[in-house]
Enzyme design. Structure first.
Site, PDB file in Angstrom:
ATOM      1  CG  ASP A   1      -2.062   0.993   1.105  1.00 49.49           C
ATOM      2  OD1 ASP A   1      -1.808   2.119   0.638  1.00 49.49           O
ATOM      3  OD2 ASP A   1      -3.194   0.638   1.460  1.00 49.49           O
TER       4      ASP A   1
ATOM      5  CD  GLU B   1      -3.949   4.479  -2.124  1.00 51.59           C
ATOM      6  OE1 GLU B   1      -4.179   4.967  -1.013  1.00 51.59           O
ATOM      7  OE2 GLU B   1      -4.745   4.561  -3.083  1.00 51.59           O
TER       8      GLU B   1
END
Length: 392
Positions: free
Chosen positions: A257, A300
């Site tokens: 992440d 993301e």
């Protein structure tokens, strides 16, 4: 042309039909390499059978040699067509056999074999060329029903030529013009009938396999994230299903992440954010593309499903992902930006579902975030308990 002239018109017509259909398919979708090879194979077979049907059985021996050589060649090309679906090529020794056998059966040469031996060698060579594709196709037989059918079709074609070589050995071709003519009026018609049936069967199976490839390619397109070129959630679900069916073996999960990614979008715009995602995706694919399945699961967030063969190094690989992302450099407005990521990993238990393994890796990512970001945290199995432990 013999009394079987209609027969020698129908066969090349059938081959011409397959050639045309396969050329159209190959032109419409250039990714279908098998369609190109198959079209070439049927075209060569079309020319061969047309020349064989028009020639005088007792005429020019070089024309006879041409029909033999162009009988070997389409068989080799068809093996290549089936194997190219899996990114493989026909064995080099099969190509060498085609060349050597073509040279050996040349007429009017000091080494030219007698007719009976020539007949046996021609059929045995055909069987061996086809057999060169059996072992590779056997390895892929369980991937789908179509792959199993492809293997069966190649195996039957091989057995057909083995049977022919045995028949010619038992009832050899004579050396006189009358004996050759008798062969062409008898066994040769039967052999051509078998070839026609085999050609039609192989053509239908090839069309089935290519049709299956078209569906697979369309499915794969829907499973690719258009921005990064990585797998998306749909592919993740399919990998999960394949693992459950025993077709894959996922050993662990690495979750990635990106840290403060929203700031990139807010400060430099979404185009800059997309560039970051593309570069990160490319780097992760370079690191893990050969080790498992790399997915972008949203925004993301990235997930790597690591093959069981590589799971022993999951901690080191997770750290390598963090370091690689932190080392990325960008151009333009992003030239001064450093992107980092929080990474979590979990080595999957023997009977653990992939979904549960992904959730544990996500928990590790959350822990890495709360621990200051740009960290690697793993969910470790410690005496039957799952423990979060920082690695880097």
């Amino acid at each position: 042309m013999s009394g079987a002239s209609a027969f020698f018109i129908l066969i090349p017509a059938m081959y011409a039909l397959f050639t045309t259909a396969l050329i159209v398919i190959a032109f419409v979708d250039r990714r279908l390499i098998a369609a190109r090879w198959a079209a070439l194979g049927f075209f060569v077979a079309f020319v061969s059978i047309l020349v064989d049907g028009l020639r005088d059985p007792g005429g020019d021996r070089w024309v006879s040699w041409f029909t033999v050589a162009t009988h070997f060649l389409p068989l080799l090309i068809m093996v290549q067509a089936f194997l190219s679906r899996h990114g493989k090529n026909a064995p080099a020794w099969a190509c060498a056999l085609f060349v050597l056998a073509s040279i050996y059966v040349m007429p009017n040469m000091p080494w030219a074999p007698p007719n009976w031996l020539r007949g046996v060698l021609v059929q045995a060579t055909c069987a061996t060329i086809i057999a060169s594709g059996l072992l590779p196709l056997w390895r892929y037989r369980r991937q789908s029903v179509v792959d199993l059918i492809a293997f069966a079709a190649i195996a039957l074609a091989c057995l057909s030529y083995v049977g022919r070589s045995v028949v010619i050995y038992i009832t050899p071709i004579g050396e006189s013009a009358e004996a050759i003519q008798q062969f062409y009026n008898g066994l040769n018609i039967a052999f051509h009938s078998a070839s026609a049936l085999m050609g039609m069967t192989v053509g239908i199976v090839l069309m089935m396999t290519i049709g299956s490839d078209i569906v697979r390619l369309r499915m794969e397109e829907s499973e690719i994230d258009p921005l990064t070129g990585l797998a998306n959630r749909r592919r993740l679900e399919r990998v999960n299903a394949q693992d459950a069916a025993g077709k894959l073996s996922v050993g662990g999960v690495i979750a990635v992440d990106l840290d403060h990614f929203k700031r990139v979008n807010d400060s430099f715009g979404h185009d800059a954010g997309d560039e970051v995602l593309r570069k990160v995706g490319s780097k992760l694919n370079k690191l893990f593309g050969e080790l498992g399945t790399v997915c972008r699961t949203g925004g993301e967030e990235f997930v790597i499903l690591l093959d069981r063969d590589h799971v022993a190094a999951i901690s080191q690989l997770s750290s390598a992902a963090r370091v690689a992302i932190a080392g990325l450099r960008f151009d333009g407005v992003l030239s001064a930006v450093t992107v980092t990521a929080s990474v979590g990993f979990h080595e999957r238990g023997e009977d653990e579902e992939i979904g549960n393994a992904i959730r544990r890796a996500d928990q590790a990512v959350y822990c890495a975030k709360t621990d200051g970001r740009n960290r690697v945290v793993g969910v470790m199995n410690d005496k039957g308990f799952h423990v979060l432990r920082a690695v880097a």
